[in-house]
Design an enzyme around this catalytic site. Structure first.
Site, PDB file in Angstrom:
ATOM      1  CG  HIS A  63     -43.136  -2.207  21.322  1.00 20.63           C
ATOM      2  ND1 HIS A  63     -42.733  -1.372  22.343  1.00 20.63           N
ATOM      3  CD2 HIS A  63     -43.915  -3.139  21.928  1.00 20.63           C
ATOM      4  CE1 HIS A  63     -43.232  -1.777  23.490  1.00 20.63           C
ATOM      5  NE2 HIS A  63     -43.960  -2.851  23.271  1.00 20.63           N
ATOM      6  CG  ASP A  71     -41.301   1.695  24.806  1.00 22.38           C
ATOM      7  OD1 ASP A  71     -40.229   2.256  24.498  1.00 22.38           O
ATOM      8  OD2 ASP A  71     -42.066   1.187  23.965  1.00 22.38           O
ATOM      9  CG  HIS A 123     -39.676   5.618  22.293  1.00 23.40           C
ATOM     10  ND1 HIS A 123     -38.779   4.576  22.360  1.00 23.40           N
ATOM     11  CD2 HIS A 123     -38.991   6.681  21.808  1.00 23.40           C
ATOM     12  CE1 HIS A 123     -37.594   4.989  21.921  1.00 23.40           C
ATOM     13  NE2 HIS A 123     -37.699   6.260  21.581  1.00 23.40           N
ATOM     14  CG  ASP A 128     -44.288   2.433  21.526  1.00 23.46           C
ATOM     15  OD1 ASP A 128     -43.474   3.217  21.016  1.00 23.46           O
ATOM     16  OD2 ASP A 128     -43.960   1.322  21.961  1.00 23.46           O
ATOM     17  CG  HIS A 177     -41.259   0.907  15.852  1.00 24.19           C
ATOM     18  ND1 HIS A 177     -39.944   0.646  16.210  1.00 24.19           N
ATOM     19  CD2 HIS A 177     -41.254   2.156  15.327  1.00 24.19           C
ATOM     20  CE1 HIS A 177     -39.196   1.699  15.910  1.00 24.19           C
ATOM     21  NE2 HIS A 177     -39.969   2.610  15.376  1.00 24.19           N
ATOM     22  CG  ASP A 186     -38.956  -0.977  23.159  1.00 23.62           C
ATOM     23  OD1 ASP A 186     -37.731  -1.144  23.027  1.00 23.62           O
ATOM     24  OD2 ASP A 186     -39.657  -0.407  22.295  1.00 23.62           O
ATOM     25  CG  ASP A 206     -36.654   1.713  23.301  1.00 21.22           C
ATOM     26  OD1 ASP A 206     -37.361   1.768  24.331  1.00 21.22           O
ATOM     27  OD2 ASP A 206     -37.112   1.963  22.168  1.00 21.22           O
ATOM     28  CD  GLU A 237     -38.525  -1.973  18.448  1.00 21.40           C
ATOM     29  OE1 GLU A 237     -37.476  -1.931  17.772  1.00 21.40           O
ATOM     30  OE2 GLU A 237     -39.639  -1.623  18.010  1.00 21.40           O
TER      31      GLU A 237
END
Length: 301
Positions: free
Chosen positions: A99, A121, A123, A125, A138, A224, A226, A273
């Protein structure tokens, strides 16, 4: 989408601990991306991959921001490629890679434009070198692009000139303590998976799009993989249970396409990712290709 789509591979894995996402662009292409985009009715030109030296050939230069000089090199070249694509009247579709490539995509898409960012995402980030528990970049691209802390004087990283009030994060479910506090204190808009559970994904994405299109010239969507639940998309480097379902993910990207049809707001898109080493029969890459097509206009009817 009537604009020609240019596919740009950014096979970088400097930003992550686990190797493998450098093969993500190839995996997504192998998942019949071209056919998915054809079904979305768009013309496609594949410009190939940026040249990215293997991480195994280098040593991390800084434990709190690993491979940062290498990431700068790749992202600077990616920014030039994305900016040239936009200047040519085409639409940049970036295939990552980890990412951290978003730093380059956003910098390129934001040249001569005020950019809004929709961040899908698990997360945030939003770490910086001083707050990151891992030193993996990332986990820092949003903080870098917004010039937070150590990135304030890092011109290549915050070249996008983003404003926090034009950024919306959707589907958060795994934040570090310092990162959580920083997001709360920021002017960004953040929606967690609980918001999606309570309100439904389309309502949340509609609100997020309202945020990122207000006072901007266009929107960058950063996906992303994930963001999805690992039962749906197992081939990612940092899986977190409780993510978006397959149908929720498609509904979210279809909502983006509907807004773009109405307003022409979409300026760039990236999907990152995908890690084939951790995947099952290229399943995650196949979903990534499908979601890109949904974002660019593929419909059931």
């Amino acid at each position: 989408m009537s604009t020609e789509v240019h596919v740009i591979g950014a096979p970088m894995d400097y930003g992550a601990d686990r190797r493998g996402v450098d093969m993500g662009p190839s995996a997504i292409r192998y998942a019949d991306l071209a056919n998915e985009l054809a079904q979305a009715g768009v013309d496609v030109v594949d410009t190939g991959d940026l040249l990215v030296p293997r991480a195994e050939e280098r040593s991390p230069s800084h434990e709190h921001a690993k491979f940062l000089p290498e990431i700068e090199d790749v992202c600077s070249r990616l920014a030039d490629e994305v900016a040239a694509t936009v200047d040519d009247g085409a639409f940049p579709l970036v295939l990552g890679g980890d990412h951290a490539v978003a730093i380059g995509t956003m910098a390129g898409a934001a040249r001569d434009a005020d950019l809004g960012v929709l961040w899908l995402d698990a997360h945030g980030d939003f770490n910086t070198p001083s707050t990151s528990p891992s030193g993996n970049v990332h986990g820092m691209p949003l903080a870098a692009a917004l010039g937070r802390d150590e990135f304030a004087d890092t011109a290549w990283a915050n070249a996008a000139g983003l404003r926090e009030e034009n950024v919306a994060l959707v589907g958060l479910r795994n934040l570090d303590d310092h990162e959580r506090e920083a997001i709360r204190d920021s002017a960004m808009t953040a929606f967690t998976m609980s918001d999606i559970d309570e309100r439904g994904v389309t309502d949340v994405v509609e609100d997020a799009l309202d945020v990122v299109t207000t006072g901007t010239d266009g929107v960058h969507v950063s996906l992303d993989m994930d963001w999805l639940d690992p039962d749906e998309a197992p081939g990612v480097g940092t899986p977190v249970r409780g993510g978006a379902t397959y149908r929720e993910a498609h509904a979210a990207l279809e909502t983006v396409a509907e807004r773009d049809d109405a307003t022409g707001c979409l300026r760039s898109l990236e999907v990152v990712e995908v890690n084939p080493i951790l995947d099952q029969s290229n399943r995650t890459a196949e979903i990534a290709a499908e979601l890109v097509a949904s974002a660019l206009g593929k419909r059931v009817l």
